[in-house]
Design a protein around this motif. Structure first.
Motif, PDB file in Angstrom:
ATOM      1  N   GLN A 302       0.731  -1.269  -0.478  1.00 58.06           N
ATOM      2  CA  GLN A 302       0.264   0.211  -0.418  1.00 58.06           C
ATOM      3  C   GLN A 302       0.683   1.204  -0.176  1.00 58.06           C
ATOM      4  O   GLN A 302       0.508   2.059  -0.363  1.00 58.06           O
ATOM      5  N   LYS A 303       2.026   1.338   0.857  1.00 58.60           N
ATOM      6  CA  LYS A 303       2.573   2.204   0.950  1.00 58.60           C
ATOM      7  C   LYS A 303       3.372   2.436   0.535  1.00 58.60           C
ATOM      8  O   LYS A 303       3.177   3.970  -0.597  1.00 58.60           O
ATOM      9  N   GLU A 304       4.352   1.267  -0.992  1.00 59.53           N
ATOM     10  CA  GLU A 304       5.627   1.695  -1.710  1.00 59.53           C
ATOM     11  C   GLU A 304       4.689   1.295  -2.619  1.00 59.53           C
ATOM     12  O   GLU A 304       5.699   2.453  -3.801  1.00 59.53           O
ATOM     13  N   LEU A 305       4.148   1.028  -3.546  1.00 57.73           N
ATOM     14  CA  LEU A 305       3.157   0.875  -4.666  1.00 57.73           C
ATOM     15  C   LEU A 305       1.900   1.518  -4.695  1.00 57.73           C
ATOM     16  O   LEU A 305       1.758   1.343  -5.663  1.00 57.73           O
ATOM     17  N   GLY A 306       1.476   1.901  -3.441  1.00 59.87           N
ATOM     18  CA  GLY A 306       0.220   2.963  -4.564  1.00 59.87           C
ATOM     19  C   GLY A 306      -1.287   1.819  -4.258  1.00 59.87           C
ATOM     20  O   GLY A 306      -2.281   2.030  -4.709  1.00 59.87           O
ATOM     21  N   TRP A 307      -1.422   0.414  -3.720  1.00 58.61           N
ATOM     22  CA  TRP A 307      -2.030  -0.404  -4.211  1.00 58.61           C
ATOM     23  C   TRP A 307      -3.324  -0.833  -2.826  1.00 58.61           C
ATOM     24  O   TRP A 307      -2.757  -0.383  -1.370  1.00 58.61           O
ATOM     25  N   LYS A 308      -4.284  -0.952  -3.510  1.00 63.88           N
ATOM     26  CA  LYS A 308      -5.132  -0.957  -2.038  1.00 63.88           C
ATOM     27  C   LYS A 308      -6.342  -2.101  -3.241  1.00 63.88           C
ATOM     28  O   LYS A 308      -6.607  -1.491  -4.091  1.00 63.88           O
ATOM     29  N   PRO A 309      -7.186  -2.456  -1.896  1.00 62.20           N
ATOM     30  CA  PRO A 309      -8.375  -3.381  -2.705  1.00 62.20           C
ATOM     31  C   PRO A 309      -9.271  -2.032  -3.059  1.00 62.20           C
ATOM     32  O   PRO A 309      -9.967  -1.162  -2.479  1.00 62.20           O
ATOM     33  N   SER A 310     -10.467  -2.701  -3.709  1.00 63.87           N
ATOM     34  CA  SER A 310     -11.534  -1.503  -4.384  1.00 63.87           C
ATOM     35  C   SER A 310     -12.664  -1.729  -3.967  1.00 63.87           C
ATOM     36  O   SER A 310     -13.700  -0.822  -4.199  1.00 63.87           O
ATOM     37  N   ILE A 311     -12.976  -3.332  -3.856  1.00 64.71           N
ATOM     38  CA  ILE A 311     -14.440  -3.408  -3.719  1.00 64.71           C
ATOM     39  C   ILE A 311     -14.374  -4.287  -2.561  1.00 64.71           C
ATOM     40  O   ILE A 311     -14.006  -4.933  -1.677  1.00 64.71           O
ATOM     41  N   GLN A 312     -16.056  -4.016  -2.139  1.00 65.63           N
ATOM     42  CA  GLN A 312     -15.921  -4.326  -0.072  1.00 65.63           C
ATOM     43  C   GLN A 312     -16.465  -5.311  -0.426  1.00 65.63           C
ATOM     44  O   GLN A 312     -17.162  -5.754  -1.509  1.00 65.63           O
ATOM     45  N   PHE A 313     -16.986  -6.357   0.619  1.00 59.74           N
ATOM     46  CA  PHE A 313     -16.558  -8.223   0.147  1.00 59.74           C
ATOM     47  C   PHE A 313     -18.187  -7.667   0.099  1.00 59.74           C
ATOM     48  O   PHE A 313     -18.483  -8.875  -0.842  1.00 59.74           O
ATOM     49  N   ARG A 314     -19.466  -7.840   0.231  1.00 60.17           N
ATOM     50  CA  ARG A 314     -20.953  -7.786   0.063  1.00 60.17           C
ATOM     51  C   ARG A 314     -21.094  -7.791  -1.356  1.00 60.17           C
ATOM     52  O   ARG A 314     -21.415  -8.705  -2.298  1.00 60.17           O
TER      53      ARG A 314
END
Ligand code: NAD
Ligand code: TYD
Length: 350
Positions: A302-314
């Protein structure tokens, strides 16, 4: 023009990665190498199979001379290695194939990259895709970090751990530019229905029992497969050789809670009275050596490459259910034949 070898591209995650790269990078030549085991299915790639930047090759990573010839023929610039035997229950029933494909197959690819890239590594990258299961099992608290010691406990995770060690050793010993990621449980379209979520969807659809191992208290950290494909894209292009990146959904669910949510969604989608699908839940004999909890700390990527999960689980689960319900032919084709034998041995005869 970059020539990228993707292994295991006809499987669940691999097909999403192939689709992602073929569509996003029209100037790359994507070569998908897959043996088409029970888990590999060219139906997963129908929408992109005629694209000019895509080539499929049927072949076995365990076949050393074939792999050497392939590297000679294509002069790959990068490798994204996903081909593996991937199901824990099958590794318990029959570990040996996991040793061949996950360990020897990986070494064959590492050797070929080393030989043909000949210490002149330039911008080349060998990206080895792995799993959080190599870290073993967590108690009620804590997270797997990139620095967590390995403690694999199933034949599957032991074989993946071994391949991770070898990939790292090739980086340290031969300076081969290797990058590794360890991801948590994926879910989404095209997942083979031996894994929990598609197996439960298929059983609910057919009004069959939903087998929950033990008391359903084991915890997994679920990530939508397209979020994994996005992370793989970032790591392939921006990850540092020699580094490891943990990828996870920050989304922990006890199996029984997940199945209850899935039942609720299925009741809505199938127009059933609330509570109908949940009546199919059946607690069955626990998996041998069943890891209690997996949970990933993904702060590094998240910090180094700017990734994060995009979709809420439900939302992700609803999308997944919609896909399985509107792709009946895919599901029916895959669950006829060999699947039935597997299912009977795994669930009915024990
Ligand atoms: P999958 O079982 O759906 O697909 C594996 C693919 O590899 C299949 O297409 C199969 O035909 C191919 N393959 C198997 N043996 C081969 C061989 N000897 N030569 C060439 N191809 C061969 O697996 P998946 O769930 O898509 O997992 C892909 C990778 O991601 C694996 O390395 C797995 O360890 C890793 N991973 C999976 C998850 C998950 O939740 N599914 C999570 C983290 C990491
Ligand atoms: P699975 O999808 O096999 O992934 P993994 O073992 O790699 O985490 O299983 C997810 C969880 O669901 C795991 O705790 C085992 C459990 N499980 C069941 O309870 N019943 C089933 O029929 C299956 C396949 C899994």
């Amino acid at each position: 023009m970059q020539k990228v070898l993707i292994t295991g591209g006809a499987g669940f995650i691999g097909s999403h990665v192939v689709r992602w790269f073929v569509n996003k990078y029209p100037k790359y030549q994507i070569i998908n190498l897959d043996k088409l085991t029970y888990a590999g299915n060219l139906e997963n790639l129908r929408d992109i199979e005629n694209k000019s930047n895509y080539t499929f090759i049927k072949g076995d990573i365990n076949d050393e001379s074939f792999i050497l010839k392939l590297f000679e023929q294509y002069s790959f610039d990068g490798v994204i290695h996903l081909a593996a035997e991937s199901h824990v229950d099958r590794s318990i029933a029959n570990p040996t194939e996991f040793i061949y494909t996950n360990i020897i197959g990986t070494v064959n690819l590492l050797n070929a990259a080393r030989y043909f890239w000949k210490d002149n590594f330039g911008n080349k990258i060998f990206y080895h895709i792995s799993t959080d299961e190599v870290y073993g099992s967590l108690g009620k608290t804590g997270y797997f970090k990139e620095t967590t010691s390995y403690d694999p406990r199933s034949p599957y995770s032991a074989s993946k751990a071994s391949s991770d060690h070898l990939a790292r050793a090739y980086h340290h010993t031969f300076i081969l530019p290797v990058v590794i990621s360890n991801c948590s449980n994926n879910y989404g379209s095209y997942q083979f229905p031996e894994k929990l979520i598609p197996l439960a969807i298929n059983n609910i659809k057919n009004q069959k029992e939903i087998p929950v191992y033990g008391k359903g208290e084991n915890v997994r950290d679920w990530l939508f497969v397209e979020d994994h494909a996005h992370a793989i894209d970032l790591i392939f292009h921006k990850g540092k050789a020699g580094e490891t990146y943990n990828i996870g959904g920050n989304n922990e669910w006890r199996n029984i809670d997940l199945i209850n949510l899935l039942c609720e969604i299925m009741d809505i989608k199938l127009g059933k009275t609330p509570g109908t699908s949940a009546r199919l839940i059946t607690f069955v004999k626990d998996r041998a050596g069943h890891d209690l909890r997996y949970a990933i700390d993904s702060s590094k990527i998240q910090k180094e490459l700017g990734w994060k999960p995009s979709i809420q689980f439900r939302k992700g689960l609803e999308k997944t259910v919609d896909w399985y319900l509107s792709n009946e032919d895919w599901l029916n084709n895959i669950t006829s034949g060999e699947y039935q034998n597997y299912y009977d041995n795994q669930y009915v005869k024990r």
